[in-house]
Design a protein around this motif. Structure first.
Motif, mmCIF file in Angstrom:
data_model
loop_
_atom_site.group_PDB
_atom_site.id
_atom_site.type_symbol
_atom_site.label_atom_id
_atom_site.label_comp_id
_atom_site.label_asym_id
_atom_site.label_seq_id
_atom_site.Cartn_x
_atom_site.Cartn_y
_atom_site.Cartn_z
ATOM 1 N N GLY A 1 -17.939 -25.079 -15.766
ATOM 2 C CA GLY A 1 -16.845 -24.391 -15.085
ATOM 3 C C GLY A 1 -17.058 -22.899 -15.029
ATOM 4 O O GLY A 1 -16.784 -22.240 -14.008
ATOM 5 N N LEU A 2 -17.556 -22.317 -16.118
ATOM 6 C CA LEU A 2 -17.843 -20.879 -16.139
ATOM 7 C C LEU A 2 -18.914 -20.511 -15.115
ATOM 8 O O LEU A 2 -18.796 -19.501 -14.410
ATOM 9 N N LEU A 3 -19.971 -21.331 -15.029
ATOM 10 C CA LEU A 3 -21.029 -21.057 -14.058
ATOM 11 C C LEU A 3 -20.511 -21.142 -12.624
ATOM 12 O O LEU A 3 -20.871 -20.318 -11.778
ATOM 13 N N LEU A 4 -19.657 -22.139 -12.349
ATOM 14 C CA LEU A 4 -19.077 -22.257 -11.014
ATOM 15 C C LEU A 4 -18.203 -21.055 -10.687
ATOM 16 O O LEU A 4 -18.219 -20.544 -9.557
ATOM 17 N N ARG A 5 -17.450 -20.581 -11.660
ATOM 18 C CA ARG A 5 -16.612 -19.401 -11.442
ATOM 19 C C ARG A 5 -17.455 -18.152 -11.238
ATOM 20 O O ARG A 5 -17.065 -17.248 -10.493
ATOM 21 N N ARG A 6 -18.580 -18.086 -11.913
ATOM 22 C CA ARG A 6 -19.494 -16.962 -11.731
ATOM 23 C C ARG A 6 -20.047 -16.946 -10.305
ATOM 24 O O ARG A 6 -20.178 -15.879 -9.680
ATOM 25 N N VAL A 7 -20.376 -18.122 -9.784
ATOM 26 C CA VAL A 7 -20.933 -18.229 -8.428
ATOM 27 C C VAL A 7 -19.847 -18.056 -7.373
ATOM 28 O O VAL A 7 -20.094 -17.495 -6.299
ATOM 29 N N LEU A 8 -18.629 -18.541 -7.660
ATOM 30 C CA LEU A 8 -17.507 -18.483 -6.704
ATOM 31 C C LEU A 8 -16.376 -17.652 -7.299
ATOM 32 O O LEU A 8 -15.339 -18.184 -7.703
ATOM 33 N N PRO A 9 -16.536 -16.333 -7.367
ATOM 34 C CA PRO A 9 -15.512 -15.502 -8.014
ATOM 35 C C PRO A 9 -14.253 -15.370 -7.161
ATOM 36 O O PRO A 9 -14.275 -15.573 -5.944
ATOM 37 N N LYS A 10 -13.172 -15.035 -7.834
ATOM 38 C CA LYS A 10 -11.899 -14.790 -7.165
ATOM 39 C C LYS A 10 -11.654 -13.284 -7.129
ATOM 40 O O LYS A 10 -11.701 -12.615 -8.159
ATOM 41 N N ARG A 11 -11.403 -12.754 -5.965
ATOM 42 C CA ARG A 11 -11.187 -11.315 -5.794
ATOM 43 C C ARG A 11 -9.805 -10.946 -6.323
ATOM 44 O O ARG A 11 -8.796 -11.464 -5.855
ATOM 45 N N VAL A 12 -9.773 -10.037 -7.312
ATOM 46 C CA VAL A 12 -8.504 -9.720 -7.973
ATOM 47 C C VAL A 12 -8.364 -8.215 -8.164
ATOM 48 O O VAL A 12 -9.338 -7.457 -8.117
ATOM 49 N N LEU A 13 -7.131 -7.814 -8.399
ATOM 50 C CA LEU A 13 -6.827 -6.483 -8.904
ATOM 51 C C LEU A 13 -6.730 -6.589 -10.414
ATOM 52 O O LEU A 13 -6.054 -7.480 -10.935
ATOM 53 N N PHE A 14 -7.396 -5.711 -11.138
ATOM 54 C CA PHE A 14 -7.376 -5.742 -12.593
ATOM 55 C C PHE A 14 -6.544 -4.586 -13.122
ATOM 56 O O PHE A 14 -6.769 -3.426 -12.772
ATOM 57 N N VAL A 15 -5.565 -4.909 -13.953
ATOM 58 C CA VAL A 15 -4.668 -3.914 -14.547
ATOM 59 C C VAL A 15 -4.985 -3.842 -16.030
ATOM 60 O O VAL A 15 -4.883 -4.848 -16.745
ATOM 61 N N THR A 16 -5.367 -2.665 -16.522
ATOM 62 C CA THR A 16 -5.848 -2.552 -17.900
ATOM 63 C C THR A 16 -5.462 -1.209 -18.509
ATOM 64 O O THR A 16 -4.972 -0.309 -17.815
ATOM 65 N N ASP A 17 -5.699 -1.094 -19.831
ATOM 66 C CA ASP A 17 -5.434 0.161 -20.521
ATOM 67 C C ASP A 17 -6.675 1.037 -20.603
ATOM 68 O O ASP A 17 -6.623 2.146 -21.144
ATOM 69 N N PHE A 18 -7.818 0.564 -20.106
ATOM 70 C CA PHE A 18 -9.082 1.301 -20.080
ATOM 71 C C PHE A 18 -9.629 1.589 -21.471
ATOM 72 O O PHE A 18 -10.517 2.430 -21.623
ATOM 73 N N ASN A 19 -9.130 0.926 -22.515
ATOM 74 C CA ASN A 19 -9.651 1.174 -23.863
ATOM 75 C C ASN A 19 -11.096 0.709 -24.002
ATOM 76 O O ASN A 19 -11.910 1.361 -24.651
ATOM 77 N N LEU A 20 -11.418 -0.450 -23.404
ATOM 78 C CA LEU A 20 -12.764 -1.001 -23.477
ATOM 79 C C LEU A 20 -13.161 -1.518 -22.098
ATOM 80 O O LEU A 20 -12.304 -1.978 -21.337
ATOM 81 N N PRO A 21 -14.446 -1.445 -21.742
ATOM 82 C CA PRO A 21 -14.881 -2.023 -20.460
ATOM 83 C C PRO A 21 -14.801 -3.545 -20.510
ATOM 84 O O PRO A 21 -15.376 -4.180 -21.390
#
Length: 442
Positions: free
Chosen positions: A127-147
């Motif tokens: 499942g992880l490999l399939l998600r890597r090949v077929l990613p979902k385009r998202v907006l990421f909301v974070t605190d920028f503490n770590l990459p």
């Protein structure tokens, strides 16, 4: 038969992202392949394809019932309660089917142990490999503490844009339209390692039509074993009752198409003989999260229906007022001879079983509306866009076109607020008498 509303919806920016249904289908195809290989290697005396098909179908059905496919934001299968429950249900169910049906052959314990190993250890990695090949385009909301974007990429999220948690409210106000759609994204992934962030985003979610997914722990172990990514919303489609609703949708739609297939072919022939034009009519409607889709019906109007309508509205002010109020005409001259009977008996709605199978609609839900109708609902409630629209619903069994437009809006909103699985079953049982009575059908 074009519609200005349909054109307006088509001009919205397209969300370039994977189709979640395609991802689940690929994972299920891998499962089918693995079951076939395990049968060949560990049960070589087995010769019936029914055995493979039944094991696969029971695993897939049990997985859905326990919530395995509830969200592709997390890996399906793994060392989780859901996976163990799905495996146990399928194992017990196969024993019962085997006792009743000789074509489902006996399978050794080693087969079931190997299948359990695949579901628990290997399936989530695939499942992880399939998600890597077929990613979902998202907006990421974070605190920028770590990459974290690199790790999210492995989890199937393509972080097309990243914003700070504090800036999310302003970002949404700038990028959302007047209704609350976020055209550039259909999912926003939020770093909720701080519980206060989850509280903030859950409050924001009620004003916007986009899926918010919260992630508490950014590690591969957490992604596979928990805590898993989860939807953040004041109105959730998760839960066993919602999953059973989808199971009923699929089962009844497949049965209806199988039983009514010959009749639908006859209807298609009558439509072609009655007037020139296609058999099916596609129309842009709005579904969950105000996303547009093509609603299918049997064609009931002449091919030049739009020109006929414009002539009628220009010549008759009373009919113009009627159409602007209800988006319908009681004695509609655009409707063909066959089409008039199809509408009276609601036969024109039968192709919507295909929309239900595709997941764009449910058997029961609010009425699917067009873009121009949003303003009418906005003054009352846009809650109907939190769920898929329905082929039938509370409005359809409460008088249909004989009810006022305000009453339609009220019934659609009440259905969403007071929804239960039992209420869906009641509406399904009331639909056939409502159709046969032809009350409000035109």
């Amino acid at each position: 038969m074009s519609d200005p509303a349909a054109t307006e919806v088509l001009n919205q920016p397209a969300v370039q992202s994977r189709d979640d249904a395609s991802l689940v289908i690929l994972e299920l195809l891998f499962l089918l392949l693995v079951i076939s290989l395990l049968r060949m290697l560990l049960a070589p005396w087995s010769s019936s394809l029914t055995t493979v098909g039944m094991v696969w179908a029971l695993i897939a059905l049990a997985s859905y019932v326990v919530g395995e496919f509830e969200s592709t934001a997390r890996a399906n299968y793994g060392l989780t309660v859901r996976t163990q429950a799905a495996f146990a249900l399928a194992y017990v169910a196969y024993g019962g089917v085997h006792a009743l049906w000789s074509w489902c052959e006996t399978l050794p314990v080693r087969f079931w142990l190997a299948l359990w190993t695949y579901l628990t250890l290997l399936a989530p990695l695939i499942g992880l490999l399939l998600r890597r090949v077929l990613p979902k385009r998202v907006l990421f909301v974070t605190d920028f503490n770590l990459p974290k974007e690199g790790l999210l990429r492995w989890w199937g999220f393509d972080c097309a844009e990243t914003v700070a948690i504090a800036d999310l409210p302003d970002w949404l106000r700038r990028h959302a339209d007047a209704v609350g759609r976020v055209p550039d994204f259909d999912m926003i992934v939020v770093d909720v390692s701080d519980p206060r962030t989850e509280y903030l985003v859950t409050g924001l979610a009620q004003d916007y039509f986009v899926d918010f997914v919260g992630i508490k722990a950014f590690s591969l172990a957490a992604y596979l074993m928990g805590p898993h990514p989860k939807h953040l919303a004041s109105y959730s489609l998760d839960g066993a009752a919602r999953r059973m609703k989808r199971v009923i949708d699929l089962a009844l739609s497949v049965a209806a198409l199988a039983l009514l297939g010959p009749f639908m072919l006859l209807v298609a022939l009558l439509i072609k003989l009655d007037s020139p034009g296609p058999v099916l009519y596609r129309h842009r409607r709005l579904g969950r999260n105000v996303r547009s889709f093509w609603l299918l019906k049997f064609r009931t109007m002449y091919r030049d229906a739009d020109r006929r309508l414009q002539r009628i509205l220009d010549a008759d002010p009373e009919k113009k007022r009627e159409f602007e109020t209800t988006f319908k005409l009681k004695d509609d001259p655009r409707v063909t001879r066959v089409g008039r009977w199809l509408r009276r008996l609601s036969i024109d709605e039968l192709p919507q079983f295909l929309n239900v199978l595709a997941g764009q609609m449910s058997l029961v839900g609010p009425r699917p509306i067009v873009e121009k109708e949003i303003d009418y609902y906005r003054g009352y409630s846009l809650l109907l866009f939190r769920v898929p629209p329905g082929a039938t619903g509370l409005w359809q069994v409460s008088g249909r076109s004989e009810t006022s437009y305000a009453r339609r809006v009220e019934l659609d909103t009440r259905y969403v607020r007071e929804w239960t699985l039992l209420s869906d079953i009641r509406i399904i049982l009331r639909t056939l008498p409502a159709v046969l009575s032809r009350r409000g059908a035109y």
